[in-house]
Each structure stands twice: as C-alpha cells, then as structure tokens.
Design an enzyme around this catalytic site. Structure first.
Site, PDB file in Angstrom:
ATOM      1  N   LYS A 160      -6.381  35.385  14.115  1.00  0.00           N
ATOM      2  CA  LYS A 160      -5.799  33.880  13.995  1.00  0.00           C
ATOM      3  C   LYS A 160      -4.708  33.921  12.817  1.00  0.00           C
ATOM      4  O   LYS A 160      -5.170  34.626  11.726  1.00  0.00           O
ATOM      5  CB  LYS A 160      -6.877  33.016  13.828  1.00  0.00           C
ATOM      6  CG  LYS A 160      -6.506  31.703  14.128  1.00  0.00           C
ATOM      7  CD  LYS A 160      -7.880  30.976  14.032  1.00  0.00           C
ATOM      8  CE  LYS A 160      -7.514  29.332  13.918  1.00  0.00           C
ATOM      9  NZ  LYS A 160      -8.710  28.446  13.978  1.00  0.00           N
TER      10      LYS A 160
ATOM     11  N   SER B 125      -8.736  24.657  16.656  1.00  0.00           N
ATOM     12  CA  SER B 125      -7.430  25.247  16.358  1.00  0.00           C
ATOM     13  C   SER B 125      -7.291  26.646  16.811  1.00  0.00           C
ATOM     14  O   SER B 125      -6.154  27.362  16.565  1.00  0.00           O
ATOM     15  CB  SER B 125      -7.385  25.101  14.796  1.00  0.00           C
ATOM     16  OG  SER B 125      -8.430  25.962  14.133  1.00  0.00           O
TER      17      SER B 125
ATOM     18  N   SER C  73     -13.364  24.351  16.298  1.00  0.00           N
ATOM     19  CA  SER C  73     -12.122  25.317  16.371  1.00  0.00           C
ATOM     20  C   SER C  73     -12.209  26.608  16.880  1.00  0.00           C
ATOM     21  O   SER C  73     -11.347  27.170  17.319  1.00  0.00           O
ATOM     22  CB  SER C  73     -11.566  25.495  15.035  1.00  0.00           C
ATOM     23  OG  SER C  73     -10.917  24.304  14.713  1.00  0.00           O
TER      24      SER C  73
END
Length: 485
Positions: free
Chosen positions: A86, A161, A185
């Site tokens: 990420k 996210s 997330s």
C-alpha cells in the site's frame, strides 16, 4: 466458495497453490510475475488499483527468488509469490506518498516491518496499491494517483483505505495484498470487492516503520502519529481465499518491540475441543440493515450452523455500540491537531470528507469535546476491552455485518452532507473493532444485484486462527464467483 473454470494462467491460481508450485519447481517466480504483469496491463488501465509499477525491478526480485529455489536454500512460505504494498507503507526506494503530492518526492530508506516480514517469507513486491489521501476515507481516490474503481461496479466504492489492494486482488493482478486498518481499511475494501480481509490483534504484526517525513515550506518535518494510530491501527493481509489469508497472516506475524504496541511473542492458543459458539449481532439499535445485508448474515449463520457451530442471535450488543461511539471520539480528537497539515497538503476531497467526519462526530460528542471527555474515553476503552475478552474468551466468536449498507456509491462522503452523515452509523461494525484492538475477518457470502456481500467474524485477542476456521466454514459453503469465471 464457487470458483472460476480450471485456471489456465498462473495469475488465476491461489497464493497457496502458487507457493507450492514454485517450491516444487512447477513454475518459476519469473513466470508468475510475468503472468501477473500481463494481467495488470490488461486490467489496471481501467481500474487504477496499482500505481508506481516498476516491472523490471519486480522481475529482478523474481529472478533472485528463482536462484534461491535451485540453490538448496531454505525457502519461506510465500517464496516467489507476488504481493502488492500500500502507498502509505514504507517500502525502500518508494515514496510513502499516502496519495499526497507533497509526500511523493522522498523515497523511503527502508522497509516497514510488515514489508520486511513479507520479503523474509519470500514474497515478491509487485506494485503499490492506491488509497485515499492520508488513507482516511472509505473511498480510494487522491490528487496524486486518481480514482480506483470497484471491479464489480465502477459506480460503487472499492472501499478505503486499502481500496487499491482489494480491487487488484479481485481483478487478478496479484494473489496477495498488504493493507492496514484503523477504521475498516482492510475489512471494508475486502468486502466491497469480494475478497477476504484480516485485521489481526493489535501487536501481532509489527506496525514499526522508518521515520516518516513531509516536505513543508519550512523544510523537512518528521511526522509523529497520535495515540489511536499506535493503539488501534494494524497491518494485515488481504487475499482471495481464507487459506491464502491465513498463510499471509502467519508469514507477516512479527513480534517486534520497536512497535509501541508490539508483543514479544504471540501466545499459543489451544484449539477448543468442539466448534466454537457464535453470537450473531444483527445491528446496533440505531441504523437499519439493507435487506441484502441481512440475507448475507442469515446465510453465514446457516453455514456456520451446518458446520456444527451453535449460533445464537441477538438484536444488538451494547458493548460494540459503545465502542463504535468511542471510536468517533478518540479518532476525531486525534485528527484535530493534524488538520492544519491536512489543509496545507491535502486537496479539496479530503478537506470535504473531514468536514463530514467532524460533523458526524459532533452529533455524538459535541463540537469540541474537552480534555476530560477525551481522557475518560481512553479509560472507558480499557474497560470495554476487558469486557469483550471476558465475553469471547477462547471459544466464542461474534458474527456481524460489515456495514449496514451495500458498498457505497462513489464519493458518497463528499457529494452530499446529509448522505455523508448516514455513512458514519452504517459503518459501526468497522469502527467498533479497531478501538478495542481485537482480530476480525471479513469473508464474502454471496452476490446480489451484481455486488458481493460479506460478513464479519470477531474473536478474542490473538484468536485469529479460531476466527479463520469459522471464516473457512463460511467460504466452503458460499457461492461467490471470481470475476474472470
């Protein structure tokens, strides 16, 4: 879980199958990475799940993995298997941009502990997965890299996210993905995209990372993070199957005392002699579930009962309702001092999203909770942790929705203020868990009107394997086709 027809390309295989095939020299890591790169070239221009791709670098790492395969060296459990990282996670040589242009020009000097663990397990980093700016929305769009689409429906969020991680998995770009979770997330994007997401117990996977810096007009500034990040945020895996998620979780487990919440060793947990008891918590008493959400719960409960679990339903569990409310206090007040930096470095979307967040939190706690309220919130959190652990122990789990709604329409948090306020209460299952630090897994159950619907399973602290066992029982009895089937 329903699967596609027999795989014809390496990228279609599970991480577990791929790790075994590489170890047996039935496929090389180089062949596997090339197959994933071809899939990325085919699907990523539309979805924008992975950013900052460096194919030659990934192929070089795969080549080194292949050399170790034939050298007789001991091979890790993920040897040669690609994984996405990420954009808010330190990976040496890549900027930890968090989707913010001002953070995009300083390459990380080293890896975060979770990336180090993945490399040690033999995984090959392949692409950085997209997220919202500052990783603080349930959507995945930012000024630096643009919008990530949900492979099931472009008009719906892929979640946030870790939206890029989940979308990339669902589209077959990588067999595994790394994400992190402080308010859903990992779990919410996994559910939105029909894959598996694991939020481990706080401290099980190290959250340590090299110092983060931001370039400001006054010069480079080292970024410090507030208490909720250290007490509520975790690193964890997303995967296409429960077995793959388990494999990645154990590979990423990194007792590390540099992490302020890290534990020196993960305690050994004996397996119960009989199937665990399951308490189905349908709601929180304040928001009504979409009918498809209730149908997913009913199906998951039936699957667990079929597997031998005793399932008991309750309308709500006040402890979880209170925990979700506490999340709104503690996270919001920890963000407040950071607002000047966000306003200085962020774009219009994150500013608008945070305005909606603060407005929703104010409905619960007032416009400016005082210091006493904040301190009492942390004290109450400790009490709730104890009570939930007493409730669950080592032989009980909770079954909850992921969200009271289907995956939200894109930008629902910034296009209409009234709509934005509806998201907060709908996400209570995602926010209740992080503030208490317990492990949870989201697993898909069925597809309805072209969208995947998942459920969440919550266990006692460090009972990840117990929760994954239950998730496996759900997956084994569910019908969720792969998008390429």
């Amino acid at each position: 879980m329903a699967t596609s027809p027999r795989p014809t390309q390496p990228w279609q295989l599970s991480a577990t199958e791929l790790a075994a095939a590489v170890r047996a020299r039935e496929i090389s890591s180089t062949e596997l990475v090339r197959s994933c790169l071809e899939r990325i070239e085919e699907t990523n221009p539309r979805l924008n799940a992975l950013v900052d791709l460096r194919p030659e670098e990934a192929l070089e790492e795969a080549r080194r993995a292949d050399e170790r395969t034939v050298s007789g060296d001991e091979l890790g459990p993920l040897h040669g298997v690609p994984v996405s990282i990420k954009i808010n996670t330190e990976q040496r040589g890549y900027a930890t941009s968090n989707g913010v242009p001002a953070l995009a020009h300083r390459p990380a000097e080293g890896d975060a502990a979770c990336v180090t663990a993945l490399r040690a397990a033999g995984a090959v980093p392949l692409g950085r997965s997209n997220s919202p700016a500052f990783s603080f929305r349930w959507f995945s769009t930012n000024e630096l890299h643009g919008r990530t689409l949900n492979p099931w429906d472009a008009e719906r969020t892929p979640g946030g996210s870790s939206g890029g991680a989940a979308a990339g998995l669902a589209a077959g770009m990588t067999p595994l993905a790394q994400g992190n979770d402080i308010g859903g997330s990992i779990r919410f994007p996994a559910a939105c995209c029909g894959v598996v997401g694991v939020r481990p117990t706080v401290g099980r996977i190290s959250d340590w990372a090299p110092p983060a810096w931001a370039d400001t007009p006054a010069g480079p500034v080292e970024l410090d993070f507030p208490p909720t990040v250290h007490s509520c945020a975790v690193q964890g895996p997303l995967a296409r199957t429960v077995a793959d998620a388990r494999l990645a979780l154990h590979a990423m487990t990194t007792p590390d005392l540099r992490d302020s919440s890290g534990v020196p060793a993960v305690p050994l947990r004996p397996r119960p002699a009989r199937p665990v008891r399951v308490r189905l918590v349908r709601g929180n008493g304040t928001v009504e579930n979409h009918p498809a959400v209730d149908r997913a719960l009913d199906r998951a409960a039936a699957h667990l009962a079929d597997a031998g679990h005793a399932v008991e339903e309750v309308a709500e569990l006040p402890l979880l309702t209170e925990a979700a409310r506490l999340w709104a206090l503690l996270i919001t007040e920890d963000i407040r001092p950071m607002l000047p930096v966000v306003h200085q470095l962020g774009g219009d979307d994150i500013r608008t999203a945070l305005e909606g967040h603060f407005a929703a939190a104010a409905e619960l706690w007032g416009d400016r909770p005082d210091l006493e309220t904040y301190i009492n919130g942390w004290a109450r959190r400790a009490t709730l942790v104890t009570r939930l652990q007493e409730l669950l122990g080592g032989d009980r789990i909770l079954l909850t929705p992921v969200c009271a709604e289907p995956p939200f329409e894109q930008d629902a948090d910034i296009t209409d203020r009234d709509r934005a306020r509806q998201l907060f209460p709908a996400m209570w299952p995602m926010t209740a868990v992080p503030v208490l630090g317990f492990p949870a897994v989201t697993v898909p159950v069925h597809v309805e009107n072209g969208l995947p619907f998942s459920v969440q399973l919550i266990g006692g602290r460090f009972e990840e394997d117990l929760v994954l066992d239950a998730a496996q029982a759900v997956e084994d009895r569910s019908e969720v086709p792969w998008l390429w089937g």
